[in-house]
Write an enzyme that holds these catalytic residues in place. Structure first.
Site, PDB file in Angstrom:
ATOM      1  N   HIS A   1      58.768  94.740  -2.382  1.00  0.00           N
ATOM      2  CA  HIS A   1      57.876  94.941  -3.157  1.00  0.00           C
ATOM      3  C   HIS A   1      56.335  94.367  -2.880  1.00  0.00           C
ATOM      4  O   HIS A   1      56.393  93.479  -2.247  1.00  0.00           O
ATOM      5  CB  HIS A   1      58.079  94.791  -4.619  1.00  0.00           C
ATOM      6  CG  HIS A   1      58.208  93.141  -4.925  1.00  0.00           C
ATOM      7  ND1 HIS A   1      59.295  92.395  -4.601  1.00  0.00           N
ATOM      8  CD2 HIS A   1      57.376  92.357  -5.655  1.00  0.00           C
ATOM      9  CE1 HIS A   1      59.084  91.205  -4.958  1.00  0.00           C
ATOM     10  NE2 HIS A   1      57.758  91.184  -5.580  1.00  0.00           N
TER      11      HIS A   1
ATOM     12  N   ASP B   1      53.069  92.613  -4.943  1.00  0.00           N
ATOM     13  CA  ASP B   1      52.741  92.258  -6.230  1.00  0.00           C
ATOM     14  C   ASP B   1      51.277  92.833  -6.643  1.00  0.00           C
ATOM     15  O   ASP B   1      50.448  93.222  -5.874  1.00  0.00           O
ATOM     16  CB  ASP B   1      52.360  90.615  -5.916  1.00  0.00           C
ATOM     17  CG  ASP B   1      53.645  89.884  -5.944  1.00  0.00           C
ATOM     18  OD1 ASP B   1      54.860  90.637  -6.316  1.00  0.00           O
ATOM     19  OD2 ASP B   1      53.645  88.590  -5.411  1.00  0.00           O
TER      20      ASP B   1
ATOM     21  N   HIS C   1      57.283  91.821   0.302  1.00  0.00           N
ATOM     22  CA  HIS C   1      58.190  90.806   0.400  1.00  0.00           C
ATOM     23  C   HIS C   1      59.531  91.190  -0.316  1.00  0.00           C
ATOM     24  O   HIS C   1      59.252  91.871  -1.358  1.00  0.00           O
ATOM     25  CB  HIS C   1      57.629  89.300  -0.147  1.00  0.00           C
ATOM     26  CG  HIS C   1      57.187  89.532  -1.368  1.00  0.00           C
ATOM     27  ND1 HIS C   1      55.703  89.943  -1.707  1.00  0.00           N
ATOM     28  CD2 HIS C   1      57.144  88.694  -2.492  1.00  0.00           C
ATOM     29  CE1 HIS C   1      55.595  89.833  -2.968  1.00  0.00           C
ATOM     30  NE2 HIS C   1      56.455  89.120  -3.557  1.00  0.00           N
TER      31      HIS C   1
ATOM     32  N   ARG D   1      68.835  79.822  -9.631  1.00  0.00           N
ATOM     33  CA  ARG D   1      67.628  79.655  -8.900  1.00  0.00           C
ATOM     34  C   ARG D   1      66.566  79.900 -10.062  1.00  0.00           C
ATOM     35  O   ARG D   1      66.569  81.068 -10.667  1.00  0.00           O
ATOM     36  CB  ARG D   1      67.431  80.316  -7.925  1.00  0.00           C
ATOM     37  CG  ARG D   1      66.195  80.012  -7.154  1.00  0.00           C
ATOM     38  CD  ARG D   1      66.007  80.841  -6.008  1.00  0.00           C
ATOM     39  NE  ARG D   1      64.584  80.641  -5.216  1.00  0.00           N
ATOM     40  CZ  ARG D   1      63.742  81.745  -4.517  1.00  0.00           C
ATOM     41  NH1 ARG D   1      64.515  82.762  -4.426  1.00  0.00           N
ATOM     42  NH2 ARG D   1      62.536  81.260  -4.180  1.00  0.00           N
TER      43      ARG D   1
END
Length: 737
Positions: free
Chosen positions: A666, A668, A718, A728
């Site tokens: 995607h 940002d 990314h 995480r």
């Protein structure tokens, strides 16, 4: 008939007095300048307090010869501050003058001592005295006391002060002797009224050849004249100047309610502090602890009176004080249940080094004043306690040698200067208003900002201070020092110390630390310090910003693992842990669903399992963090781009195999994005990372507390790489959308 019969009875002694005065030729027999060794200063002190020692030090500075009367005697002259009295001083002077009555070339200067400092020397005094061409000169006052009905009996004065002040006078010994021989009253009768009645009697005034120092050339009474006097620096000297008469008085008297102003002048006069040489008294009467075999025993009083940010660090700093732990004993008052866990952790650590620890907790339900009285008395009742060091929880002592520095100054009460970062707010007042509250002294800003460095006699200090144990067992031996009328405890302590004549000093000779703000401290969160970026920015930075952050700008440690992807340290381990804890404590993770009522339009094309900063009330803090700490890095790595530091979406993402293990490719919705790793790969999770597809570049070992910064829309497509096990956490902001 009665009146006419009384006249001869009154005139006979007056005629004798005039005849006696005519027989003395002091002025004529003393041609030229009077030698300095022919001046004798006489004062009365039945006890020795701080004011007395200051007076004697100023006299010593100018080489005055001083005779002190009444030492060791009981004071029976009344309470001079609140009532008439002082006759004992006249009696003592009368007795002493029998020894000097025949010394026609001797000049006597009688003065108060507890509230007087000399600003000039004997030569100056004698020169000014001789110029008056009178045998006795009294200080002059703009106020008439104690009997205002006598005003009309005073001689008219066209320029200068009209009324007599008995706090200081100078004259030839035979005249002074004959003057005080008139005294036949009691010790608690009023000396001011006695001298006044002599002066307003025309015959006696002529017989004794008395005048007043109308223009304050020799004596300056401060009461009623505070708007006339200023501090003057000139030619390496500090003087008090009377601006009304353009004079430099020699003896400065802080009579009545002006003792605080005198203390201010006493910080500079006589040459205690000058612009050229700084502090002349800072190293006088000090102690060198390096030469002491057995360190003085200190009671450390710790007071937690309200919810206080960064308390664990405050407590830990106490253990870093450079002072033998075997010479310390602890008294802790904690009023807040909220802080009990912090106290327990601290005591468990401290008890290995400090053998005596007394804790008074919230269950005791003590008022602040009661607790402070108890802490001070903890030292007072221990004959081996040499010092009482009181520290409030809003004091950050960053200088480990603070306690040693204060002890070595050897003052009865002394406080280190601490201020709020970037503000003029400090732990002392340089002056008081008429109602006893804060007023800014002329030198306050210079002291706070370090433009004037020294040891300063002040009317109020708080938060952190050192008191000598022997002072607590002598002048301050009453237990109830923190309760007085409706005053706050700190104001009550200072008021009581002032009334006892115990000087309080503030030192700005070193950087000692700072004050933190306890205002607006919200304890409704799990980790409440995280919200302190506005109230206490320095402490927030120390706790939450990575120690290597400054190296970004000094050592160029920014890495670039992929094209235009910059990697740098930003958060401390503690910041990462607390942010994760806060999110898990809130617990309302979004679940990675497309439908999301938290965002505009209610639909997220590339959803993550996250919690927005806004949901936990952290949005404003986070945006300020971006402006303060991210924006400077942006300017460094994206030269020429000036960020607004604004972001609509700020959130923490949670990746785990059970909920959301990865994120599809995607762009940002930002000009640039930050992505901060909040935990450790290999320890807390396996896998994960970020891949920038256009560059076929992956970062698979993110560092805890480090941030990626990369362009958002258009260039940096990314994806989030899969987490294989564990959980995480990352913090993300889409900046300048």
């Amino acid at each position: 008939m009665g009146d006419r019969g009384a006249r001869p009875g009154r005139l006979m002694p007056m005629l004798a007095l005039l005849s006696w005065a005519a027989g003395l030729g002091v002025a004529e027999e003393t041609p030229g300048r009077i030698p300095a060794d022919k001046l004798l200063v006489i004062t009365v002190a039945t006890k020795e307090n701080d004011g007395f020692h200051r007076f004697m030090n100023s006299a010593k500075y100018f080489n005055y010869t001083v005779k002190v009367l009444g030492q060791g005697q009981e004071w029976r002259g009344g309470d001079g501050m609140n009532s008439i009295g002082g006759g004992q001083k006249v009696r003592l002077l009368k007795e002493a003058m029998e020894h000097y009555a025949s010394q026609e070339d001797l000049v006597i200067l009688f003065t108060e001592c507890f509230d007087v400092v000399f600003a000039g020397g004997p030569e100056e005094v004698l020169k000014k005295f001789q110029k008056t061409n009178h045998k006795i000169v009294f200080a002059a006052d703009g106020l008439l006391w104690p009997d205002k009905r006598l005003a009309d009996k005073y001689p008219v004065v066209h320029i200068g002060k009209r009324y007599l002040n008995s706090g200081g006078f100078i004259g030839y010994a035979p005249y002074i002797s004959r003057l005080v021989q008139q005294w036949n009253l009691q010790d608690n009768d009023d000396d001011q009224l006695f001298y006044t009645k002599v002066y307003i009697d025309p015959l006696k005034r002529e017989a004794f050849n008395i005048t007043l120092d109308h223009k304050c050339k020799i004596f300056q009474a401060l009461n009623g004249a505070t708007d006339e006097v200023v501090l003057k620096f000139e030619n390496g000297k500090s003087r008090v100047k009377n601006t009304f008469y353009e004079t430099l008085p020699v003896a400065i008297n802080g009579n009545g309610p002006t003792k605080i102003l005198l203390n201010y002048f006493g910080n500079y006069v006589p040459n205690s502090w000058t612009q050229e040489n700084g502090c002349a008294l800072c190293d006088v009467d000090t102690i060198d602890l390096s030469t002491v075999d057995v360190p003085p025993k200190v009671t450390l009083g710790v007071f937690i009176e309200q919810p206080t940010p960064f308390l664990p660090r405050f407590l830990n700093l106490l253990l870093t004080l450079d002072y033998p732990k075997e010479a310390l004993q602890l008294f802790i008052h904690n009023k807040e249940v909220y802080h009990e866990k912090d106290i327990k952790v601290f005591v468990d650590k401290a008890k290995h080094d400090i053998s005596s620890i007394k804790i008074v907790g919230p269950e005791e339900n003590l008022s602040q004043a009661e607790a402070r009285n108890m802490g001070m008395d903890f030292c007072r009742q221990d004959e081996k306690c040499d010092y009482y060091f009181s520290v409030d929880a809003d004091v950050v002592l960053t200088n480990p040698r603070t306690l040693k520095f204060l002890i070595e100054q050897n003052r009865k009460i002394i406080a280190p200067l601490v201020t709020r970062h970037g503000k003029l707010w400090s732990n002392f007042w340089g002056a008081l208003s008429p109602d006893g509250y804060y007023a800014r002294s002329e030198d306050y800003v210079d002291i706070v900002q370090g433009n004037r460095v020294g040891i300063w006699n002040v009317p109020y200090m708080a938060n952190v201070y050192l008191i000598q144990g022997k002072t607590l067992r002598s002048e301050m031996n009453e237990r109830n020092y923190f309760v007085r009328d409706k005053l706050d405890p700190d104001m009550a302590l200072c008021r009581n110390a002032r009334d006892m004549g115990v000087f309080m000093y503030i030192s700005n000779r070193h950087e000692f630390g700072r004050l933190i703000s306890t205002a607006n401290y919200n304890t409704s969160h799990l980790n409440n310090d995280f919200w302190q970026i506005f109230e206490n920015p320095v402490d927030w930075k120390e706790k939450y910003i990575n120690r290597d952050y400054s190296k970004i700008f000094t050592e160029n440690i920014v890495e670039q693992p992929c094209p235009d992807v910059f990697w740098f340290p930003i958060f401390s381990e503690r910041a990462c842990d607390e942010l994760v804890e806060e999110m898990e404590h809130y617990g309302k993770w979004s679940g990675g669903k497309h439908h999301d009522s938290r965002i505009s339009g209610g639909y997220e094309n590339v959803p993550t399992d996250d919690i927005h900063m806004k949901q936990i009330g952290l949005e404003n803090v986070w945006l300020h963090f971006i402006r303060e700490f991210i924006a400077p890095v942006t300017l460094k790595v994206f030269a020429g781009y000036y960020t607004k530091g604004f972001a609509l979406l700020n959130f923490v993402v949670k990746y785990s195999p059970e909920r959301q293990r990865s994120l599809r490719p995607h762009h940002d919705a930002s000009t640039f994005t930050i992505n901060i790793a909040l935990n450790n790969v290999g320890e807390d999770f396996q896998g994960g990372g970020c891949k920038f597809l256009r560059y076929n570049c992956s970062i698979e070992s993110p560092r805890k507390g480090w941030s990626f910064m990369h362009p958002g829309r258009l260039t940096h497509l990314h994806e989030g790489l899969p987490v294989k096990n564990g959980t995480r956490y990352i913090a993300v902001s889409f900046i300048d959308p």
